[in-house]
Design an enzyme around this catalytic site. Structure first.
Site, PDB file in Angstrom:
ATOM      1  N   SER A   1      41.722  48.656  19.908  1.00 34.43           N
ATOM      2  CA  SER A   1      42.956  48.546  20.679  1.00 34.43           C
ATOM      3  C   SER A   1      43.926  49.689  20.356  1.00 34.43           C
ATOM      4  O   SER A   1      44.124  50.085  19.215  1.00 34.43           O
ATOM      5  CB  SER A   1      43.633  47.215  20.383  1.00 34.43           C
ATOM      6  OG  SER A   1      44.867  47.163  21.056  1.00 34.43           O
TER       7      SER A   1
ATOM      8  N   ASP B   1      50.724  43.442  33.535  1.00 43.27           N
ATOM      9  CA  ASP B   1      49.629  44.292  34.025  1.00 43.27           C
ATOM     10  C   ASP B   1      49.911  44.795  35.450  1.00 43.27           C
ATOM     11  O   ASP B   1      49.647  45.963  35.762  1.00 43.27           O
ATOM     12  CB  ASP B   1      48.305  43.509  34.033  1.00 43.27           C
ATOM     13  CG  ASP B   1      47.691  43.417  32.632  1.00 43.27           C
ATOM     14  OD1 ASP B   1      48.016  44.268  31.783  1.00 43.27           O
ATOM     15  OD2 ASP B   1      46.901  42.488  32.391  1.00 43.27           O
TER      16      ASP B   1
ATOM     17  N   ALA C   1      35.982  42.680  40.053  1.00 46.85           N
ATOM     18  CA  ALA C   1      36.669  41.436  40.425  1.00 46.85           C
ATOM     19  C   ALA C   1      37.023  40.628  39.176  1.00 46.85           C
ATOM     20  O   ALA C   1      37.032  39.405  39.199  1.00 46.85           O
ATOM     21  CB  ALA C   1      35.776  40.626  41.361  1.00 46.85           C
TER      22      ALA C   1
ATOM     23  N   LYS D   1      43.362  35.771  28.111  1.00 49.32           N
ATOM     24  CA  LYS D   1      44.497  35.867  29.043  1.00 49.32           C
ATOM     25  C   LYS D   1      44.738  34.595  29.863  1.00 49.32           C
ATOM     26  O   LYS D   1      45.865  34.329  30.263  1.00 49.32           O
ATOM     27  CB  LYS D   1      44.289  37.045  30.004  1.00 49.32           C
ATOM     28  CG  LYS D   1      44.570  38.397  29.374  1.00 49.32           C
ATOM     29  CD  LYS D   1      44.472  39.488  30.418  1.00 49.32           C
ATOM     30  CE  LYS D   1      44.753  40.840  29.786  1.00 49.32           C
ATOM     31  NZ  LYS D   1      44.780  41.923  30.755  1.00 49.32           N
TER      32      LYS D   1
HETATM   33  P1  NAP Z   1      36.595  41.990  33.090  1.00 51.51           P
HETATM   34  O1  NAP Z   1      37.504  40.841  33.354  1.00 51.51           O
HETATM   35  O2  NAP Z   1      35.443  41.840  32.193  1.00 51.51           O
HETATM   36  O3  NAP Z   1      36.042  42.454  34.537  1.00 51.51           O
HETATM   37  C1  NAP Z   1      35.156  43.528  34.677  1.00 51.51           C
HETATM   38  C2  NAP Z   1      34.716  43.679  36.131  1.00 51.51           C
HETATM   39  O4  NAP Z   1      33.834  44.793  36.166  1.00 51.51           O
HETATM   40  C3  NAP Z   1      33.941  42.476  36.656  1.00 51.51           C
HETATM   41  O5  NAP Z   1      34.148  42.395  38.028  1.00 51.51           O
HETATM   42  C4  NAP Z   1      32.495  42.878  36.380  1.00 51.51           C
HETATM   43  O6  NAP Z   1      31.567  42.299  37.243  1.00 51.51           O
HETATM   44  C5  NAP Z   1      32.560  44.364  36.647  1.00 51.51           C
HETATM   45  N1  NAP Z   1      31.480  45.052  35.966  1.00 51.51           N
HETATM   46  C6  NAP Z   1      31.179  44.994  34.642  1.00 51.51           C
HETATM   47  N2  NAP Z   1      30.117  45.759  34.376  1.00 51.51           N
HETATM   48  C7  NAP Z   1      29.727  46.292  35.567  1.00 51.51           C
HETATM   49  C8  NAP Z   1      28.682  47.157  35.948  1.00 51.51           C
HETATM   50  N3  NAP Z   1      27.818  47.627  35.067  1.00 51.51           N
HETATM   51  N4  NAP Z   1      28.567  47.498  37.260  1.00 51.51           N
HETATM   52  C9  NAP Z   1      29.437  47.028  38.159  1.00 51.51           C
HETATM   53  N5  NAP Z   1      30.454  46.191  37.871  1.00 51.51           N
HETATM   54  C10 NAP Z   1      30.591  45.851  36.571  1.00 51.51           C
HETATM   55  O7  NAP Z   1      37.401  43.249  32.560  1.00 51.51           O
HETATM   56  P2  NAP Z   1      38.888  43.680  32.961  1.00 51.51           P
HETATM   57  O8  NAP Z   1      39.855  43.111  32.018  1.00 51.51           O
HETATM   58  O9  NAP Z   1      39.074  43.405  34.403  1.00 51.51           O
HETATM   59  O10 NAP Z   1      38.844  45.249  32.665  1.00 51.51           O
HETATM   60  C11 NAP Z   1      38.138  46.129  33.522  1.00 51.51           C
HETATM   61  C12 NAP Z   1      38.398  47.569  33.086  1.00 51.51           C
HETATM   62  O11 NAP Z   1      39.765  47.897  33.253  1.00 51.51           O
HETATM   63  C13 NAP Z   1      38.068  47.809  31.611  1.00 51.51           C
HETATM   64  O12 NAP Z   1      37.388  49.027  31.500  1.00 51.51           O
HETATM   65  C14 NAP Z   1      39.415  47.911  30.960  1.00 51.51           C
HETATM   66  O13 NAP Z   1      39.391  48.795  29.857  1.00 51.51           O
HETATM   67  C15 NAP Z   1      40.278  48.467  32.063  1.00 51.51           C
HETATM   68  N6  NAP Z   1      41.676  48.050  31.876  1.00 51.51           N
HETATM   69  C16 NAP Z   1      42.607  49.018  31.694  1.00 51.51           C
HETATM   70  C17 NAP Z   1      43.926  48.673  31.516  1.00 51.51           C
HETATM   71  C18 NAP Z   1      44.952  49.747  31.311  1.00 51.51           C
HETATM   72  O14 NAP Z   1      46.063  49.434  30.869  1.00 51.51           O
HETATM   73  N7  NAP Z   1      44.674  50.987  31.622  1.00 51.51           N
HETATM   74  C19 NAP Z   1      44.312  47.331  31.541  1.00 51.51           C
HETATM   75  C20 NAP Z   1      43.324  46.352  31.765  1.00 51.51           C
HETATM   76  C21 NAP Z   1      42.012  46.738  31.931  1.00 51.51           C
HETATM   77  P3  NAP Z   1      30.777  40.950  36.852  1.00 51.51           P
HETATM   78  O15 NAP Z   1      31.787  39.841  37.004  1.00 51.51           O
HETATM   79  O16 NAP Z   1      29.664  40.921  37.825  1.00 51.51           O
HETATM   80  O17 NAP Z   1      30.337  41.116  35.425  1.00 51.51           O
END
Ligand code: NAP
Length: 525
Positions: free
Chosen positions: A264, A356, A381, A320
């Site tokens: 983190s 967020d 998603a 969350k």
């Molecule tokens: P999450 O709840 O685990 O959701 C991930 C999403 O990506 C799900 O829809 C998942 O699909 C999909 N996914 C995972 N692996 C995949 C693959 N190999 N091919 C295609 N789709 C895939 O995670 P999250 O919290 O939404 O975070 C997502 C990303 O955003 C992370 O990389 C995180 O670091 C980034 N993020 C950045 C910030 C920032 O402040 N910049 C804040 C929050 C998040 P399935 O449901 O099918 O597994």
């Protein structure tokens, strides 16, 4: 300032390397621990001579430690009396002001070599005569977990002539650390000096906060990568990021509550903001597996077993949504998104927020302008996509969610009156969209770093690609976009913007963007 000391632990197999590390440790440490168990014992005489010389050049006391158990002595082909002789040489060389004898091993080894029987104290006396100039730390280590008999060991160790008792246990969850924290409270009440450590990422908070609560000393690594125990914070981070020696029992404690806090950026970003405003506040990693146990045993005023003065949390995967049931109230945005990433604690009451969406949309508006009627494709998603879709819809954009599972995309879309679909095939274009948002982990540092949810040919007609990933700074998707001259926005801007909104909620002050961004960039590089 508190009265605690920061001990930088150094080890090396040969004398030259050890001396070089001691010199570097002297820039940051109050005490320097030398782990003799990592030394090649053939070097012992040479090392002791070199230590006598270096002692004249440094101000810090040296602490000699040899964490060898009876078992590891045997594995190293070292007889028990031979280990006792190593200790005797170290003590007679008079190079260490402090001596750490390991209750589970070395102490037993030493006692054995002095032919200790059941009534061991008299036998121990001659040895202690030699140690009399040193401060004797009697230590207990369990690298495998939390033993049932900590209290029994505390009582036993209290009877030794030790000036300080040290307990280091492995914490697999944040609440495992409570056992050593309770010993800290007990020792304080009994006027006994103590070093309580919970090892591992879940116990890191004890290394940061213990000095503020009366611990004699905390241990730090010389630098990241040279830790001598799991979860050790680097000495520079301990002093400059966490300001461990400036904290006290009145310090307001905040933390990142997540399943894996090891990577983190939040401690770096938030502590930079607290430092900028000269606040008596600190932000620590709180790696939590069992959220119910954490809330019950460490947070809720009516059930908690200790008081750390928690004032707020940043909440991340996978807590969350689950955290909501523990809160007294949540705001409208968090309710609509269905997730809380920020908790503020006031007068024992817990309030939930979600920053967020704001953190996502602010940098996007700055880069793109008005989002009304903009056609936006959101990849993914999950939790982040949820906040993005909410923010985009609130700003008047038209949103289509793409996921590898069409049903997941459609379900999320239905909640927010958006469209949902399966990812397009690599030969199909996303050219009908103005903006592409990547909210999947595709492109994140590590294994998926070279992956991308779309290639250049699919996105060459879009106006902006926004990747939420911030590590690496430039993802494969952003490189694909740049290769066809499409402007990009990285995830660091969102990370900082959502953290700034968290700071505003906690402190009611304007967050220092420059300092927070610089802290994140320093860490990322
Ligand atoms: P999450 O709840 O685990 O959701 C991930 C999403 O990506 C799900 O829809 C998942 O699909 C999909 N996914 C995972 N692996 C995949 C693959 N190999 N091919 C295609 N789709 C895939 O995670 P999250 O919290 O939404 O975070 C997502 C990303 O955003 C992370 O990389 C995180 O670091 C980034 N993020 C950045 C910030 C920032 O402040 N910049 C804040 C929050 C998040 P399935 O449901 O099918 O597994």
């Amino acid at each position: 300032m508190n009265d605690g000391k920061i001990c930088v632990s150094v080890c090396a197999s040969n004398t030259d390397e050890l001396i070089e590390r001691i010199k570097r440790a002297a820039e940051l440490a109050d005490v320097i621990e030398i782990r003799f168990d990592k030394l090649d014992f053939a070097e012992l005489e040479k090392t002791l001579e070199a230590l006598k010389k270096i002692k004249k050049k440094i101000a810090q006391p040296l602490l000699a430690a040899m964490h060898k158990t009876v078992q590891t002595c045997a594995a190293d082909g070292l007889s028990i009396p031979a280990t006792g002789e190593v200790w005797e040489k170290i003590i007679l060389a008079d190079v260490a002001e402090m001596i750490d004898l390991y209750q589970g091993g070395t102490l037993a080894v030493v006692l054995e070599s002095w032919n200790a029987a059941d009534d061991w104290l008299p036998h121990f006396k001659p040895f202690m005569e030699n140690v009399k100039k040193s401060l004797f730390i009697c230590s207990f280590h369990d690298f495998n977990g939390l033993p049932d008999d900590l209290e029994k060991n505390y009582q036993w160790m209290k009877k030794t002539p030790a000036g300080v008792l040290k307990f280091a246990v492995q914490a697999d969850d944040v609440t495992d650390a409570l056992a050593v924290w309770k010993l800290l409270q007990k020792a304080k009440a009994e006027n006994k000096k103590i070093i309580p450590i919970a090892m591992g990422e879940s116990g890191k908070w004890t290394r940061i906060l213990s000095l503020a609560h009366g611990a004699f000393m905390t241990y730090a690594a010389l630098d990241a990568g040279s830790e001598t125990a799991p979860g050790q914070v680097s000495a520079r981070d301990l002093t400059e990021v966490y300001r461990a020696k400036e904290l006290n029992a009145e310090t307001k404690v905040y933390g990142i509550v997540g399943g894996n806090t090891g990577y983190s950026m939040s401690p770096y970003i938030h502590n930079a903001a607290f430092k900028f405003h000269h606040l008596n506040s600190v932000f620590v990693p709180l790696q939590v597996q069992n959220l119910d146990a954490f809330m019950r045993r460490m947070v809720k005023p009516e059930t908690r077993e200790m008081e750390l003065n928690f004032r707020g949390f940043a909440v991340t995967i996978p807590h969350k949504q689950e955290i909501i049931k523990h809160l007294d109230a949540i705001d409208e945005t968090a309710r609509k998104i269905g997730a809380v990433n920020t908790v503020k604690i006031e007068n024992g009451k817990l309030f939930g927020f979600n920053t967020d969406a704001q953190g996502f949309v602010e940098p996007l508006r700055n880069a793109y302008g008005d989002l009304k009627a903009a056609e936006v494709a959101v990849f993914g998603a999950g939790g982040a996509a949820r906040a993005c879709v909410y923010a985009l819809k609130t700003a008047g954009a038209k949103v289509t969610i793409f996921a590898r599972d069409a049903a997941k995309a459609e379900n999320l879309a239905n909640e927010f009156e958006a469209r949902g679909a399966k990812f397009k095939a690599p030969n199909e274009s996303y050219g009908e969209f103005d903006i592409i948002v990547n909210a999947t982990p595709l492109g994140t540092k590590g294994e998926p770093e070279n992956e991308t949810p779309a290639v250049a040919a699919q996105i060459e007609r879009v106006k902006l690609v926004y990747d939420l990933i911030y590590n690496p700074f430039e993802t494969r998707l952003m490189k694909e976009a740049k290769s066809v001259f499409v402007p990009t926005l990285g995830g660091l801007s969102m990370l900082i913007a959502q953290a700034m909104a968290q700071q505003k909620i906690w402190t009611e002050l304007d967050a220092p963007m420059k300092e927070m961004s610089a802290a994140a960039l320093r860490r990322l590089s």
